[in-house]
Design a protein around this motif. Structure first.
Motif, PDB file in Angstrom:
ATOM      1  N   VAL A 159      41.697  30.444  29.465  1.00 23.32           N
ATOM      2  CA  VAL A 159      41.984  30.358  30.900  1.00 23.32           C
ATOM      3  C   VAL A 159      42.665  31.641  31.379  1.00 23.32           C
ATOM      4  CG1 VAL A 159      43.331  29.152  32.658  1.00 23.32           C
ATOM      5  CG2 VAL A 159      42.107  27.848  30.922  1.00 23.32           C
ATOM      6  N   GLU A 160      43.603  32.133  30.583  1.00 20.40           N
ATOM      7  CA  GLU A 160      44.271  33.385  30.968  1.00 20.40           C
ATOM      8  C   GLU A 160      43.295  34.554  30.985  1.00 20.40           C
ATOM      9  OE1 GLU A 160      48.705  33.923  30.342  1.00 20.40           O
ATOM     10  OE2 GLU A 160      48.027  33.185  28.398  1.00 20.40           O
ATOM     11  N   GLU A 161      42.378  34.548  30.022  1.00 19.13           N
ATOM     12  CA  GLU A 161      41.383  35.615  29.953  1.00 19.13           C
ATOM     13  C   GLU A 161      40.455  35.549  31.166  1.00 19.13           C
ATOM     14  OE1 GLU A 161      41.312  38.122  27.998  1.00 19.13           O
ATOM     15  OE2 GLU A 161      39.408  38.900  28.792  1.00 19.13           O
ATOM     16  N   LEU A 162      40.073  34.328  31.533  1.00 18.57           N
ATOM     17  CA  LEU A 162      39.176  34.149  32.682  1.00 18.57           C
ATOM     18  C   LEU A 162      39.855  34.519  33.995  1.00 18.57           C
ATOM     19  CD1 LEU A 162      37.329  30.840  31.734  1.00 18.57           C
ATOM     20  CD2 LEU A 162      36.516  33.182  31.497  1.00 18.57           C
ATOM     21  N   THR A 207      34.203  33.964  22.191  1.00 21.58           N
ATOM     22  CA  THR A 207      34.102  33.668  20.763  1.00 21.58           C
ATOM     23  C   THR A 207      34.624  34.845  19.934  1.00 21.58           C
ATOM     24  OG1 THR A 207      32.183  32.245  21.125  1.00 21.58           O
ATOM     25  CG2 THR A 207      32.514  33.065  18.907  1.00 21.58           C
ATOM     26  N   ALA A 208      34.220  36.042  20.321  1.00 21.04           N
ATOM     27  CA  ALA A 208      34.658  37.242  19.595  1.00 21.04           C
ATOM     28  C   ALA A 208      36.171  37.393  19.665  1.00 21.04           C
ATOM     29  CB  ALA A 208      33.964  38.474  20.182  1.00 21.04           C
ATOM     30  N   MET A 209      36.737  37.134  20.838  1.00 24.20           N
ATOM     31  CA  MET A 209      38.183  37.290  21.020  1.00 24.20           C
ATOM     32  C   MET A 209      38.975  36.243  20.247  1.00 24.20           C
ATOM     33  SD  MET A 209      38.690  38.373  24.991  1.00 24.20           S
ATOM     34  CE  MET A 209      37.227  37.886  25.868  1.00 24.20           C
ATOM     35  N   TYR A 261      28.051  32.162  31.707  1.00 18.87           N
ATOM     36  CA  TYR A 261      29.304  32.786  32.121  1.00 18.87           C
ATOM     37  C   TYR A 261      30.257  31.731  32.668  1.00 18.87           C
ATOM     38  CZ  TYR A 261      27.029  37.268  31.531  1.00 18.87           C
ATOM     39  OH  TYR A 261      26.380  38.351  30.993  1.00 18.87           O
ATOM     40  N   TYR A 262      31.481  31.767  32.175  1.00 16.22           N
ATOM     41  CA  TYR A 262      32.500  30.836  32.640  1.00 16.22           C
ATOM     42  C   TYR A 262      33.496  31.564  33.524  1.00 16.22           C
ATOM     43  CZ  TYR A 262      30.975  27.040  29.614  1.00 16.22           C
ATOM     44  OH  TYR A 262      30.257  26.024  29.042  1.00 16.22           O
ATOM     45  N   SER A 263      33.975  30.860  34.537  1.00 20.68           N
ATOM     46  CA  SER A 263      35.015  31.442  35.386  1.00 20.68           C
ATOM     47  C   SER A 263      35.959  30.339  35.853  1.00 20.68           C
ATOM     48  CB  SER A 263      34.387  32.157  36.583  1.00 20.68           C
ATOM     49  OG  SER A 263      33.408  31.338  37.179  1.00 20.68           O
ATOM     50  N   ILE A 264      37.110  30.736  36.325  1.00 20.70           N
ATOM     51  CA  ILE A 264      38.126  29.773  36.747  1.00 20.70           C
ATOM     52  C   ILE A 264      37.732  29.097  38.046  1.00 20.70           C
ATOM     53  CG2 ILE A 264      40.487  29.491  37.562  1.00 20.70           C
ATOM     54  CD1 ILE A 264      41.439  30.857  35.388  1.00 20.70           C
ATOM     55  N   MET A 323      43.569  39.903  19.354  1.00 21.76           N
ATOM     56  CA  MET A 323      43.503  39.343  20.710  1.00 21.76           C
ATOM     57  C   MET A 323      44.235  38.009  20.766  1.00 21.76           C
ATOM     58  SD  MET A 323      41.364  41.190  22.754  1.00 21.76           S
ATOM     59  CE  MET A 323      39.875  42.179  22.724  1.00 21.76           C
ATOM     60  N   PHE A 324      43.707  37.060  19.991  1.00 20.58           N
ATOM     61  CA  PHE A 324      44.253  35.709  20.048  1.00 20.58           C
ATOM     62  C   PHE A 324      45.021  35.386  18.770  1.00 20.58           C
ATOM     63  CE2 PHE A 324      43.384  31.233  18.823  1.00 20.58           C
ATOM     64  CZ  PHE A 324      44.219  30.631  19.736  1.00 20.58           C
ATOM     65  N   LYS A 325      44.432  35.745  17.643  1.00 19.59           N
ATOM     66  CA  LYS A 325      45.038  35.395  16.359  1.00 19.59           C
ATOM     67  C   LYS A 325      46.384  36.077  16.148  1.00 19.59           C
ATOM     68  CE  LYS A 325      41.291  33.623  13.608  1.00 19.59           C
ATOM     69  NZ  LYS A 325      40.549  33.630  12.326  1.00 19.59           N
ATOM     70  N   THR A 326      46.524  37.291  16.690  1.00 18.68           N
ATOM     71  CA  THR A 326      47.769  38.024  16.472  1.00 18.68           C
ATOM     72  C   THR A 326      48.963  37.378  17.161  1.00 18.68           C
ATOM     73  OG1 THR A 326      47.018  39.487  18.235  1.00 18.68           O
ATOM     74  CG2 THR A 326      46.778  40.286  15.980  1.00 18.68           C
TER      75      THR A 326
END
Lengths: 107, 107
Positions: free
Chosen positions: A28-31, A42-44, A75-78, B1-4
């Motif tokens: 949510v913060e990323e979005l 997924t990568a993050m 694509y997801y957005s808030i 990013m997230f894991k850290t």
DNA sequence: GCACTATTTGGCAATATAGCCAAATAGCCA
DNA sequence: TGGCTATTTGGCTATATTGCCAAATAGTGC
């Protein structure tokens, strides 16, 4: 009092349930910075794609985010933009707790 | 990013976890009107005293409420006052969803 | 001390959630 | 059509949460 409109409280708590997970909170913060596809999140996160997809569907069902398919990607957005205000509130309270614990220790 | 800084997100999600239950949501809203003892909340919720007590300890550990013992009774009150702002946000979003579904149906 | 009340804690069974893998679905391009 | 990529869904196990009962703790008053 409570039992008569329990479903009312259940609906509201769905939103908090959706935010009650570190990975979903991160998303949510990323979005908040703009839309992201599932693959980017997924990568993050470093989790399985299927796990991330399920987390996103929890947020979507709660009405927190919305999705839009463009080509292969989704694509997801808030959607519930006001939830972003929650985070500063929570952070401020956590900071205050830490400060209070510190002053108790050094007193 | 997230894991850290996963622990960072875990701490924050604790607050949302605490609010992610209809009974606890009800109690927080009730406490917005002023402090209440466990027995009062138990009567309103229609749950076992031990259950209510455990719910309250979840809210307390998350820093959402605080408690004060006076005589036999323990009075709980809101500590993280800014969470009250969440509810109107959530409610507004839920209302919008209902309105949107209605207009989609009648279109 | 004893009896009584309010609350918390321990323990247990039922249910819900999280993560992975495998398989299904959907869109692109040749 | 077939092969490729992105995402979702089903199924499974491990873990977490919920709610009750019973027992422990704490405070009041006799």
């Amino acid at each position: 009092m409570f039992k008569t409109n329990r479903t009312h409280y259940e609906k509201r708590s769905q939103v908090f349930k959706a935010l009650a997970h570190p990975a979903r909170l991160f998303m949510v913060e990323e979005l908040a910075s703009g839309e992201r596809c599932v693959c980017e999140l997924t990568a993050m996160l470093g989790l399985d794609t299927s796990t991330v997809s399920k987390h996103l569907s929890v947020l979507k069902n709660a009405g927190v985010v919305s999705d839009e398919k463009r080509g292969l990607m989704v694509y997801y957005s808030i959607k519930m933009t006001c939830v972003l205000g929650f985070f500063s509130c929570v952070q401020k309270s956590l900071d205050e707790d830490v400060r209070q614990q510190f002053s108790t220790l050094s007193a």
